[in-house]
Scaffold this motif. Structure first.
Motif, PDB file in Angstrom:
ATOM      1  N   LEU A  84      37.562  31.441  35.100  1.00 31.12           N
ATOM      2  CA  LEU A  84      37.094  32.764  35.718  1.00 31.12           C
ATOM      3  C   LEU A  84      35.685  32.640  35.942  1.00 31.12           C
ATOM      4  N   ASP A  85      35.022  33.072  37.147  1.00 33.58           N
ATOM      5  CA  ASP A  85      33.655  33.027  37.374  1.00 33.58           C
ATOM      6  C   ASP A  85      33.220  31.825  37.550  1.00 33.58           C
ATOM      7  N   ARG A  86      32.903  30.966  36.305  1.00 36.57           N
ATOM      8  CA  ARG A  86      32.073  29.712  36.479  1.00 36.57           C
ATOM      9  C   ARG A  86      33.220  28.778  36.670  1.00 36.57           C
ATOM     10  N   SER A  87      33.086  27.568  37.543  1.00 33.76           N
ATOM     11  CA  SER A  87      33.952  26.704  37.825  1.00 33.76           C
ATOM     12  C   SER A  87      33.923  25.461  37.009  1.00 33.76           C
ATOM     13  N   ILE A  88      34.836  24.646  37.064  1.00 40.45           N
ATOM     14  CA  ILE A  88      34.837  23.142  36.318  1.00 40.45           C
ATOM     15  C   ILE A  88      34.680  22.003  37.336  1.00 40.45           C
ATOM     16  N   ASN A  89      34.675  20.960  36.983  1.00 42.76           N
ATOM     17  CA  ASN A  89      34.816  19.744  37.879  1.00 42.76           C
ATOM     18  C   ASN A  89      36.202  19.376  37.793  1.00 42.76           C
ATOM     19  N   GLY A  90      36.279  19.111  39.490  1.00 42.26           N
ATOM     20  CA  GLY A  90      38.007  18.824  39.766  1.00 42.26           C
ATOM     21  C   GLY A  90      38.551  20.017  39.765  1.00 42.26           C
ATOM     22  N   TYR A  91      40.065  19.875  39.815  1.00 41.04           N
ATOM     23  CA  TYR A  91      41.138  20.957  40.126  1.00 41.04           C
ATOM     24  C   TYR A  91      41.983  21.192  39.024  1.00 41.04           C
ATOM     25  N   GLY A  92      41.586  20.791  37.816  1.00 39.81           N
ATOM     26  CA  GLY A  92      42.701  20.861  36.550  1.00 39.81           C
ATOM     27  C   GLY A  92      42.697  21.859  35.930  1.00 39.81           C
ATOM     28  N   TYR A  93      43.262  23.008  36.868  1.00 36.62           N
ATOM     29  CA  TYR A  93      43.584  24.196  36.129  1.00 36.62           C
ATOM     30  C   TYR A  93      44.664  25.060  37.262  1.00 36.62           C
ATOM     31  N   SER A  94      45.210  26.005  36.920  1.00 39.85           N
ATOM     32  CA  SER A  94      46.348  26.745  37.532  1.00 39.85           C
ATOM     33  C   SER A  94      45.565  27.685  38.708  1.00 39.85           C
ATOM     34  N   LEU A  95      44.571  28.093  38.567  1.00 33.15           N
ATOM     35  CA  LEU A  95      44.124  29.203  39.473  1.00 33.15           C
ATOM     36  C   LEU A  95      42.320  29.198  39.173  1.00 33.15           C
ATOM     37  N   PHE A  96      41.302  29.208  39.912  1.00 31.99           N
ATOM     38  CA  PHE A  96      40.085  29.838  39.907  1.00 31.99           C
ATOM     39  C   PHE A  96      39.862  31.139  40.622  1.00 31.99           C
ATOM     40  N   ILE A  97      39.311  31.874  39.940  1.00 26.52           N
ATOM     41  CA  ILE A  97      38.736  33.233  40.416  1.00 26.52           C
ATOM     42  C   ILE A  97      37.285  33.488  40.207  1.00 26.52           C
ATOM     43  N   GLY A  98      36.669  33.563  41.156  1.00 28.50           N
ATOM     44  CA  GLY A  98      35.117  33.924  41.155  1.00 28.50           C
ATOM     45  C   GLY A  98      34.559  34.019  42.491  1.00 28.50           C
ATOM     46  N   LYS A 136      45.459  28.565  45.027  1.00 28.48           N
ATOM     47  CA  LYS A 136      44.701  27.599  43.961  1.00 28.48           C
ATOM     48  C   LYS A 136      43.142  28.194  43.682  1.00 28.48           C
ATOM     49  N   ARG A 137      42.671  29.029  44.621  1.00 24.53           N
ATOM     50  CA  ARG A 137      41.571  29.434  44.037  1.00 24.53           C
ATOM     51  C   ARG A 137      41.331  30.954  45.106  1.00 24.53           C
ATOM     52  N   ILE A 138      40.659  31.873  44.356  1.00 24.72           N
ATOM     53  CA  ILE A 138      40.480  33.314  45.116  1.00 24.72           C
ATOM     54  C   ILE A 138      38.823  33.519  44.967  1.00 24.72           C
ATOM     55  N   ILE A 139      38.110  33.421  46.117  1.00 18.16           N
ATOM     56  CA  ILE A 139      36.767  33.573  46.089  1.00 18.16           C
ATOM     57  C   ILE A 139      36.325  35.124  46.525  1.00 18.16           C
ATOM     58  N   LEU A 140      35.928  35.778  45.601  1.00 16.02           N
ATOM     59  CA  LEU A 140      35.716  37.299  45.530  1.00 16.02           C
ATOM     60  C   LEU A 140      34.317  37.713  46.632  1.00 16.02           C
ATOM     61  N   GLN A 141      34.440  38.643  46.915  1.00 14.66           N
ATOM     62  CA  GLN A 141      33.484  39.066  47.917  1.00 14.66           C
ATOM     63  C   GLN A 141      32.191  39.330  47.178  1.00 14.66           C
ATOM     64  N   SER A 142      31.024  39.254  47.804  1.00 16.86           N
ATOM     65  CA  SER A 142      29.740  39.603  47.040  1.00 16.86           C
ATOM     66  C   SER A 142      28.908  40.368  48.019  1.00 16.86           C
ATOM     67  N   ASP A 143      28.471  41.439  47.879  1.00 18.49           N
ATOM     68  CA  ASP A 143      27.690  42.323  48.740  1.00 18.49           C
ATOM     69  C   ASP A 143      26.335  42.566  48.389  1.00 18.49           C
ATOM     70  N   LEU A 144      25.327  42.648  49.479  1.00 16.02           N
ATOM     71  CA  LEU A 144      24.138  42.831  49.391  1.00 16.02           C
ATOM     72  C   LEU A 144      23.762  44.249  49.188  1.00 16.02           C
ATOM     73  N   VAL A 145      22.924  44.848  47.889  1.00 11.10           N
ATOM     74  CA  VAL A 145      22.764  46.108  47.708  1.00 11.10           C
ATOM     75  C   VAL A 145      21.297  46.206  47.746  1.00 11.10           C
ATOM     76  N   THR A 146      20.834  47.046  48.528  1.00 10.40           N
ATOM     77  CA  THR A 146      19.473  47.338  48.713  1.00 10.40           C
ATOM     78  C   THR A 146      19.087  48.896  48.383  1.00 10.40           C
ATOM     79  N   PRO A 147      17.827  49.290  48.374  1.00 12.49           N
ATOM     80  CA  PRO A 147      17.667  50.817  48.298  1.00 12.49           C
ATOM     81  C   PRO A 147      18.259  51.721  49.246  1.00 12.49           C
ATOM     82  N   GLU A 148      18.592  51.348  50.351  1.00 13.92           N
ATOM     83  CA  GLU A 148      19.409  52.144  51.299  1.00 13.92           C
ATOM     84  C   GLU A 148      20.964  52.396  51.048  1.00 13.92           C
ATOM     85  N   ASN A 149      21.370  51.456  50.071  1.00 14.53           N
ATOM     86  CA  ASN A 149      23.154  51.833  50.046  1.00 14.53           C
ATOM     87  C   ASN A 149      23.235  51.550  48.479  1.00 14.53           C
ATOM     88  N   ALA A 150      22.229  51.542  47.697  1.00  9.51           N
ATOM     89  CA  ALA A 150      22.581  51.387  46.185  1.00  9.51           C
ATOM     90  C   ALA A 150      23.367  52.626  45.648  1.00  9.51           C
TER      91      ALA A 150
END
Length: 615
Positions: free
Chosen positions: A125-139, A300-314
């Motif tokens: 979760l969140d921080r990946s490792i080297n290679g693909y030795g896991y069931s699922l990555f989320i981050g 194998k991997r779920i890559i989550l959204q990341s949004d830009l937040v500025t004073p206009e939409n905070a």
């Protein structure tokens, strides 16, 4: 100094109270399984000095409470890889059924995680490792966040020279390295931006403050700071204020709500912007339950959204009324999916179509299906038709990457999310495509090349030729890039020619004819899909060559026909490109219909099928 010590003690106390309220120190023993607990999950957290990680634990605990037969054991590594390794061993001794882990450092935790993965499911979760030795990555896509931060700083400077300082977390964590790679890639390639220096904040507000207080006086030109977390950005703000510096923009990452969180700091003008980086805590628990109950459709991997937040939409984010959340409101009815298939050019594509149609029927999604038969214009017309029909979700497999902006803008204006299936697009506005579901094409190219350098027995300089798919398509671009990136480090391999085969059997056959006519000696053929490889094999046979022996043949897809060719020895290796995307697509459609946010990317699990028969 006394004030700083008091501030540290107060911060530690507040974090401890928040952690306890989140259940972060609630332990369960294996014996509790006898009291109705069927599934015991271990959560190994990298640290609890970051409020963002306390929020993650809180979200995990809240989601786990929805499952009567599930309990979660939390541990805190306290930023120590040695302690985290011991924590994980203790969790295993407690008899956990699944491990969720946010690694403190990739290099030190990778072998430990890989070993546990051979025994129980592991979600990284969140921080990946080297290679693909896991069931699922989320981050999050941390390199992308770094790139976005770099572009934003260059934009905010307008006509001025940007002189930026980067505040790193733990340089040994993959999260920090990826964010830095993305940031530096943009800064170093932009003529009006330069890196003035880097300091290490180690994820801590006070550490970032101290480092910048020492750095900034010697660098009066600095006018921008990119802190890899909001907590370090808070320290950067205190340093700038203490030094009475003006005109320095500060950007963070995290975007959690609450007093003192990144969203409030942007609203109040402390930060120029932040990037909302989802913790993935709730998603980790949901996927954990699916893994433990043998439910199908997990990638194998779920890559989550990341949004830009500025004073206009905070304020929108602080009140939970962000644009994406508004679009993702639940519809309360059987969802309607409009799907445009690019064509029927290969066996992989046929299998993919069957998977989509079968999954829609089995999972209760109304499917409106159009086959564009290899025409971008027909794909555009079908998407526009789906917009007029007001379907709930549109998905399509784009023929090429460019030329979609206008029709996808129509879908966005209508509030209809668009999912790119197995191929991506290149558009001016990244939000035009909500989600990508498919393979990591660059990684497929790397795997093909890595197999070659590890297994090729021919001595001396080797001449490699490549049969390309459809020029301009995402698979063709990615596989060529990945394959070449590996071979560049091996001077005995030379890629001398590339000929398009358009992902078809006949195209592969003709491309091989051209290559044999032009090239005096061919040692290796890399075909970007199985159908082209099989066509090339036919041409080799007709020319009196023995495929697989005289010429090493490598491809991508892992279709049944290709695996038979691997078994016969004519194809040396095929890298799997999973065609069974239907369940993943329908799961995303159903999640969206229930009001859940679509992730940025959903990447499938895949294997390599070499001629020794061992994937």
């Amino acid at each position: 100094m006394k004030a700083k010590r008091r501030r540290r003690l107060l911060a530690a106390l507040l974090l401890l109270l928040a952690a306890v309220s989140a259940g972060a120190f609630r332990y369960f023993h294996a014996g509790e399984k006898d009291s109705g607990v069927k599934y015991l999950i271990g959560m190994s957290q990298a640290n609890l000095v970051e409020p963002w990680r306390v929020t993650m634990n809180r979200e995990i605990q809240a989601e786990a409470a929805k499952y009567a037969d599930m309990r979660v054991v939390f541990t805190d590594a306290e930023q120590s890889s040695k302690k985290q390794i011991n924590d994980v061993k203790n969790l295993m001794a407690e008899g956990i059924d699944l491990l969720i882990i946010s690694p403190n450092e990739a290099d030190r935790l990778t072998p430990v995680i890989q070993q546990i993965y051979r025994q129980i499911p592991v979600i990284v979760l969140d921080r990946s490792i080297n290679g693909y030795g896991y069931s699922l990555f989320i981050g999050s896509d941390n390199e992308r966040i770094g790139e976005q931060a770099g572009r934003l700083i260059c934009k905010l400077m307008k006509n001025r020279q940007a002189n930026a300082v980067e505040v790193l977390g733990n340089p040994m964590s993959k999260q920090a390295a990826d964010r830095s790679d993305g940031f530096l890639k943009v800064i170093q390639s932009s003529p009006n931006c330069r890196l003035a220096g880097t300091v290490v904040g180690n994820w801590l507000s006070d550490k970032a403050e101290d480092e910048l207080k020492a750095f900034l006086p010697a660098h009066p030109e600095v006018n921008a700071i990119f802190a890899q977390t909001d907590e370090m950005a808070k320290g950067a703000f205190r340093a700038v204020k203490a030094l009475k510096k003006e005109g320095i923009v500060i950007i963070g990452v995290g975007g959690i709500s609450g007093s003192g969180g990144g969203l409030a700091m942007v609203r109040d003008g402390t930060l120029a912007a932040t990037f909302v980086s989802r913790t993935g805590g709730a998603e980790a628990v949901q996927c954990a339950y699916s893994l433990l109950t043998d439910k199908m459709g997990l990638p194998k991997r779920i890559i989550l959204q990341s949004d830009l937040v500025t004073p206009e939409n905070a304020q929108q984010y602080l009140t939970g009324k962000s644009r994406k959340q508004a679009v993702s409101s639940g519809r309360g009815k059987k969802p309607v999916l409009g799907f445009v298939q690019v064509g029927s050019e290969s066996g992989w594509r046929t299998d993919n179509t069957v998977s989509i149609q079968s999954a829609a029927k089995e999972m209760g999604v109304e499917l409106r299906f159009v086959n564009a038969n290899g025409s971008q214009q027909r794909e555009i017309e079908a998407i526009a038709s789906f917009v007029r029909q007001k379907v709930d979700v549109i998905a399509f497999s784009p023929l090429v990457e460019t030329g979609w902006d206008k029709v996808l803008q129509q879908a966005k204006d209508a509030g209809i999310p668009v999912i790119c299936m197995d191929r991506g697009v290149s558009v001016g506005d990244e939000s035009l495509c909500s989600t990508f579901i498919g393979s990591d094409f660059v990684e497929e190219g790397r795997r093909a090349a890595n197999w070659l350098v590890a297994n090729e027995k021919k001595p001396g300089k080797l001449n490699v030729v490549e049969i390309q798919g459809t020029p301009g398509s995402t698979p063709a671009i990615g596989r060529e890039q990945g394959f070449g990136s590996v071979l560049r480090d091996f001077p005995n391999y030379s890629i001398s020619a590339l000929d398009p085969g358009f992902f078809t059997y006949e195209g592969g056959r003709k491309a091989m004819e051209n290559l044999l006519n032009y090239e005096k000696k061919i040692d290796v053929v890399f075909a970007q899909n199985d159908d082209m490889a099989l066509g090339a094999i036919e041409t080799m046979r007709n020319r009196g060559l023995t495929p697989g022996r005289d010429v090493t043949v490598i491809s991508v897809d892992g279709t049944k026909s290709a695996r038979r060719a691997v078994g016969s020895g004519e194809l040396n290796c095929t890298v799997e490109c999973n065609s069974q995307l239907g369940p993943l697509l329908m799961r995303a459609v159903l999640d969206y219909s229930e009001g859940k946010e679509l992730p940025l990317r959903i990447i499938t699990a895949e294997s390599v099928f070499p001629s020794d028969g061992q994937p």
